[in-house]
Design a protein around this motif. Structure first.
Motif, PDB file in Angstrom:
ATOM      1  N   ASP A 127      -1.969  16.163   4.283  1.00 11.68           N
ATOM      2  CA  ASP A 127      -0.586  15.798   4.524  1.00 11.68           C
ATOM      3  C   ASP A 127      -0.004  16.476   5.756  1.00 11.68           C
ATOM      4  N   ASP A 134       6.686   8.942   3.492  1.00 14.58           N
ATOM      5  CA  ASP A 134       7.561   8.644   2.371  1.00 14.58           C
ATOM      6  C   ASP A 134       8.452   9.853   2.115  1.00 14.58           C
ATOM      7  N   ASN A 184       8.840  11.357  -1.382  1.00  9.45           N
ATOM      8  CA  ASN A 184       7.738  12.092  -1.987  1.00  9.45           C
ATOM      9  C   ASN A 184       8.279  13.391  -2.586  1.00  9.45           C
ATOM     10  N   SER A 187      14.409  11.504  -4.104  1.00  7.32           N
ATOM     11  CA  SER A 187      13.490  11.820  -5.195  1.00  7.32           C
ATOM     12  C   SER A 187      14.112  12.898  -6.064  1.00  7.32           C
TER      13      SER A 187
END
Length: 147
Positions: free
Chosen positions: A28, A90, A93, A138
């Motif tokens: 990532d 995203d 996330n 989120s």
């Protein structure tokens, strides 16, 4: 591409890096390795309360500077995303919660290629407000505390 579109695209690509940098997974991390804010920056507390007013102001700044790449819900599906070589991350996330507000603020302020510094594009309060808004994409995972 005009200057404003280039800046918006660069900011969107930068938020891709921001979304995944420092999450602890090498896959990532941005090119060149994990992007970690200095400890002093990570410890900095957000002076802007995460209330309805700051979230609304953050949404306005996000809409102007980020939505074209990241989309309305931060999933990286904005209308300009298809034209980018590096696809937007995203922002919804939950791993984003593993980073402190101070770390995110430092990354927005300093930038790292391909993400430009937004220090001259967004005021200090606007950067904190964008962080407050992005946090709404989120829910905070149970038991996760920002580093």
């Amino acid at each position: 591409m005009n200057r404003i579109m280039r800046i918006s695209a660069a900011l969107c690509v930068g938020l891709i890096v921001l979304a995944f940098a420092g999450a602890g997974n090498a896959a990532d991390a941005p090119a060149g390795g994990e992007w970690k804010a200095p400890a002093r920056a990570s410890k900095k507390k957000n002076p802007v309360a995460s209330d309805a007013a700051s979230i609304a102001a953050g949404k306005a700044a996000y809409t102007k500077e980020c939505l074209s790449c990241h989309g309305e819900t931060g999933k990286g599906d904005g209308p300009a995303a298809k034209d980018l070589q590096v696809k937007p991350g995203d922002l919804a996330n939950p791993k984003l919660w593993e980073q402190s507000d101070g770390a995110l603020f430092w990354k927005l302020t300093e930038g790292k290629t391909p993400m430009p510094s937004v220090e001259k594009l967004l005021s200090e309060d606007q950067r904190w407000q964008v962080i407050n808004f992005v946090r709404t994409f989120s829910p905070k995972p149970a038991g996760v505390e920002p580093k």
